[in-house]
Write a protein that holds these residues in place. Structure first.
Motif, PDB file in Angstrom:
ATOM      1  N   ALA A 147     -51.373  42.959 -19.373  1.00 26.62           N
ATOM      2  CA  ALA A 147     -50.910  42.250 -18.175  1.00 26.62           C
ATOM      3  C   ALA A 147     -49.400  42.257 -18.045  1.00 26.62           C
ATOM      4  N   GLY A 148     -48.672  42.621 -19.119  1.00 25.11           N
ATOM      5  CA  GLY A 148     -47.215  42.616 -19.071  1.00 25.11           C
ATOM      6  C   GLY A 148     -46.615  41.234 -19.147  1.00 25.11           C
ATOM      7  N   ILE A 149     -47.350  40.278 -19.751  1.00 21.22           N
ATOM      8  CA  ILE A 149     -46.879  38.896 -19.829  1.00 21.22           C
ATOM      9  C   ILE A 149     -46.528  38.552 -21.272  1.00 21.22           C
ATOM     10  N   ILE A 150     -45.930  37.373 -21.462  1.00 23.14           N
ATOM     11  CA  ILE A 150     -45.446  36.960 -22.768  1.00 23.14           C
ATOM     12  C   ILE A 150     -46.603  36.723 -23.743  1.00 23.14           C
ATOM     13  N   ARG A 151     -46.247  36.785 -25.040  1.00 22.69           N
ATOM     14  CA  ARG A 151     -47.216  36.456 -26.088  1.00 22.69           C
ATOM     15  C   ARG A 151     -47.586  34.981 -26.034  1.00 22.69           C
ATOM     16  N   GLY A 152     -46.604  34.138 -25.759  1.00 23.23           N
ATOM     17  CA  GLY A 152     -46.814  32.700 -25.764  1.00 23.23           C
ATOM     18  C   GLY A 152     -46.197  32.071 -26.988  1.00 23.23           C
ATOM     19  N   ALA A 153     -45.628  30.901 -26.819  1.00 28.01           N
ATOM     20  CA  ALA A 153     -44.947  30.212 -27.912  1.00 28.01           C
ATOM     21  C   ALA A 153     -45.858  29.254 -28.661  1.00 28.01           C
ATOM     22  N   GLU A 154     -47.140  29.121 -28.226  1.00 27.98           N
ATOM     23  CA  GLU A 154     -48.090  28.242 -28.911  1.00 27.98           C
ATOM     24  C   GLU A 154     -47.541  26.822 -29.044  1.00 27.98           C
ATOM     25  N   PHE A 155     -46.853  26.363 -28.000  1.00 22.78           N
ATOM     26  CA  PHE A 155     -46.226  25.051 -28.111  1.00 22.78           C
ATOM     27  C   PHE A 155     -47.201  23.909 -27.850  1.00 22.78           C
ATOM     28  N   SER A 156     -48.426  24.234 -27.450  1.00 22.25           N
ATOM     29  CA  SER A 156     -49.436  23.199 -27.238  1.00 22.25           C
ATOM     30  C   SER A 156     -50.761  23.685 -27.810  1.00 22.25           C
ATOM     31  N   THR A 157     -51.545  22.766 -28.400  1.00 18.98           N
ATOM     32  CA  THR A 157     -52.875  23.149 -28.871  1.00 18.98           C
ATOM     33  C   THR A 157     -53.900  23.057 -27.743  1.00 18.98           C
ATOM     34  N   GLU A 158     -53.475  22.679 -26.550  1.00 19.34           N
ATOM     35  CA  GLU A 158     -54.315  22.675 -25.356  1.00 19.34           C
ATOM     36  C   GLU A 158     -53.720  23.706 -24.408  1.00 19.34           C
ATOM     37  N   GLY A 159     -54.540  24.594 -23.868  1.00 23.87           N
ATOM     38  CA  GLY A 159     -54.026  25.782 -23.218  1.00 23.87           C
ATOM     39  C   GLY A 159     -53.564  25.654 -21.782  1.00 23.87           C
ATOM     40  N   ARG A 160     -53.968  24.631 -21.051  1.00 26.32           N
ATOM     41  CA  ARG A 160     -53.728  24.646 -19.604  1.00 26.32           C
ATOM     42  C   ARG A 160     -52.240  24.608 -19.251  1.00 26.32           C
ATOM     43  N   TYR A 161     -51.466  23.789 -19.959  1.00 23.38           N
ATOM     44  CA  TYR A 161     -50.052  23.772 -19.597  1.00 23.38           C
ATOM     45  C   TYR A 161     -49.373  25.081 -19.985  1.00 23.38           C
ATOM     46  N   GLU A 162     -49.751  25.672 -21.095  1.00 20.62           N
ATOM     47  CA  GLU A 162     -49.156  26.952 -21.468  1.00 20.62           C
ATOM     48  C   GLU A 162     -49.419  28.006 -20.400  1.00 20.62           C
ATOM     49  N   VAL A 163     -50.632  28.009 -19.838  1.00 18.58           N
ATOM     50  CA  VAL A 163     -50.945  28.966 -18.772  1.00 18.58           C
ATOM     51  C   VAL A 163     -50.181  28.604 -17.501  1.00 18.58           C
ATOM     52  N   TRP A 164     -50.098  27.330 -17.195  1.00 20.94           N
ATOM     53  CA  TRP A 164     -49.329  26.884 -16.021  1.00 20.94           C
ATOM     54  C   TRP A 164     -47.875  27.345 -16.135  1.00 20.94           C
TER      55      TRP A 164
END
Length: 543
Positions: free
Chosen positions: A115-132
């Motif tokens: 998708a060409g998007i970031i790996r993610g910083a795993e800053f939350s153990t709940e995914g919705r805000y990370e996706v937002w």
């Protein structure tokens, strides 16, 4: 079967050797063919302090192996006509948004990490805000054109499953995969109840520096999680049941988990990772599985890492043989154990000669030690390297320290003055001419390049040590060397920071990389806040 018994004995020897070399607290390994479990063996401790041994019933977190579970559930919904993998993600998740000048991102792109998007910083153990928070990022390449591993992408896929079915992710995975495969010991999400049966995870005692082989460990931070990028805890026998289903192309003990068509989609060779960001993947990537051709056979597999855990599944689809390795330590290399185990199994199956045990690795043995010999000088520091046969000795301030190899042209120096960073070397025309240690740059008599470099004055505000309460990446350092900024991870990995805006930098030289770090809140000439791939970090008091 005599051949298998000999293979099991040799694998036992290899595992005991590897556990001692790498200071691994505990491990569980399972071997299976298409029809039945061949072997399960456990080693070491699930809890070192309490001296509780690992048993066949001990749970281990399997990390990103869970991505294949998410992919299977999505393929099931495709079979049921509930989704189209090539439709935009926004059809199923209307609030999903990434800044982009390219065509829309589809489920197929997320499932294949294209998708060409970031790996993610795993800053939350709940995914919705990370996706937002992806709306704060930019897709840097056309979807489908480049592999860049994204945990956040799989978090989005897990949310799509939940929203389409109106159920929590754990309930979906349990009903659609775990129960049909009779994986009754496994938990689809990690909660405090899971912890009662879970091996204690271990990580480096010092979380801010490279871990030497055999280095001190401590219990890893605990976290609950239930997201589509990896939140499953399992046992070796349960994972063997999962691997048998894959080797039977979607067929489980109670019937099909997915159709032959879905399985073929899962193992399609979508893209070849083949870049420095993803050295662990060989061959191609499909949907939640890596696919590789070896000796005319098709291998599938995936690794997994959690805070304090590592895991690996690997299967030969042609011979119908599979391996599961579960370890309660991060970092560790379960893939090397799985590779050797599968080589043993294949040799035994075909009445071939069993592969010999690999020699015990000696990190102090440096074949090209003479390459590094010489005196290295920085403006206010100096050290000398002496090659003593295949050993490399650092001399400084009356100390003599034998270096330990930690990768190509990089070494661990077992000395307090060098503890925070690896000692790295640079070459010109094949010759070693410079050394890097954190912010320090050294040159030797072979260096012929410039010795002074310009940089914007404001960059000096960004250097320092940053921390957060993120259990995945608790801290990093930013240094200024040779007129450029670099990001240094606790593991010792370094990435150049390339300016792309005011106070904003791309992480890495590759222009396709979407990872960004932003510095702000300048007080007394220092940035006290940094945002790395949507995760917030703050300047800390330690160097």
């Amino acid at each position: 079967m005599v051949g298998f018994e000999e293979a099991f004995k040799r694998l036992d020897q290899f595992i005991e050797q590897r556990m001692q070399e790498d200071n691994i607290p505990g491990m569980a390994v399972a071997l299976t063919d298409r029809e039945k479990l061949l072997w399960v063996s456990t080693y070491g401790f699930a809890d070192v302090a309490a001296q509780v041994p690992v048993t066949a019933d001990t749970l281990f977190e399997i990390g990103s192996i869970g991505k294949s579970f998410t992919s299977i559930a999505l393929l099931q919904l495709r079979e049921e006509g509930l989704l189209d993998l090539h439709e935009p993600v926004t059809r199923y998740l209307p609030w999903f948004h990434v800044q982009s000048r390219y065509e829309p991102i589809t489920l197929h792109h997320l499932m294949s990490h294209t998708a060409g998007i970031i790996r993610g910083a795993e800053f939350s153990t709940e995914g919705r805000y990370e996706v937002w928070a992806l709306r704060e990022t930019e897709a840097t390449v056309p979807p489908g054109s480049w592999f860049h591993y994204s945990n956040t992408g799989y978090k989005a896929l897990g949310i799509i499953l939940e929203d389409l079915l109106g159920q929590p992710y754990g309930a979906i995975i349990r009903a659609r995969i775990l129960e049909p495969l009779e994986m009754i010991a496994s938990d689809p999400v990690i909660t405090h109840e899971t912890r009662k049966r879970l091996a204690v995870g271990y990580s480096a005692f010092y979380d801010d520096r490279p871990l030497a082989r055999g280095g001190a460990l401590a219990p890893a931070p605990w976290l609950e999680t239930g997201t589509g990028d990896g939140s499953i805890a399992s046992t070796p026998a349960d994972m063997a049941a999962y691997l048998r289903m894959l080797m039977n192309r979607g067929r489980g003990p109670r019937g099909r988990i997915m159709s032959e068509e879905s399985f073929n989609l899962m193992i399609q060779q979508v893209i070849q990772p083949g870049d420095e960001w993803h050295p662990g993947f060989r061959g191609f990537y499909g949907y939640g599985l890596a696919i590789e051709e070896r000796d005319g056979h098709t291998y599938i597999g995936h690794g997994g890492g959690m805070v304090g855990y590592r895991a690996q599944i690997l299967a030969d689809l042609d011979d119908g043989l599979g391996v599961i390795v579960l370890i309660n330590k991060q970092p560790a290399k379960p893939g090397e154990i799985a590779d050797f185990a599968l080589r043993l199994l294949r040799a035994a199956l075909h009445d071939g000669e069993l592969p010999e045990l690999p020699p015990v690795a000696d990190p102090t043995r440096v074949e090209n030690a003479a390459d590094y010999a010489g005196t290295y000088r920085a403006p206010d520091k100096v050290f000398t390297l002496v090659a003593d046969g295949e050993r490399l000795i650092l001399r400084r301030n009356g100390k003599h320290v034998v270096l330990k190899q930690h990768g190509t042209d990089q070494f661990y120096v077992d000395d307090p003055e060098f503890a925070l960073f690896l000692l790295r070397f640079g070459r010109e025309k094949g010759q070693v001419v410079e050394a890097f240690h954190g912010p320090d740059w050294y040159i030797n008599e072979r260096y012929t390049g410039p010795t002074t470099f310009e940089h914007p004055q404001e960059w000096e505000a960004y250097t320092g040590h940053y921390r957060s309460h993120n259990p995945w990446l608790s801290n990093f350092r930013v240094v200024l060397r040779k007129g450029r900024l670099a990001l240094i991870m606790p593991s010792g990995e370094e990435e150049a920071l390339v300016p792309v805006g005011e106070g904003v930098f791309r992480v890495g030289e590759d222009e396709r990389c979407p990872e960004r770090i932003r510095f702000d809140t300048i007080l007394n000439g220092q940035a006290i806040h940094a945002n790395l791939s949507c995760g917030d970090y703050y300047r800390t008091f330690t160097a």
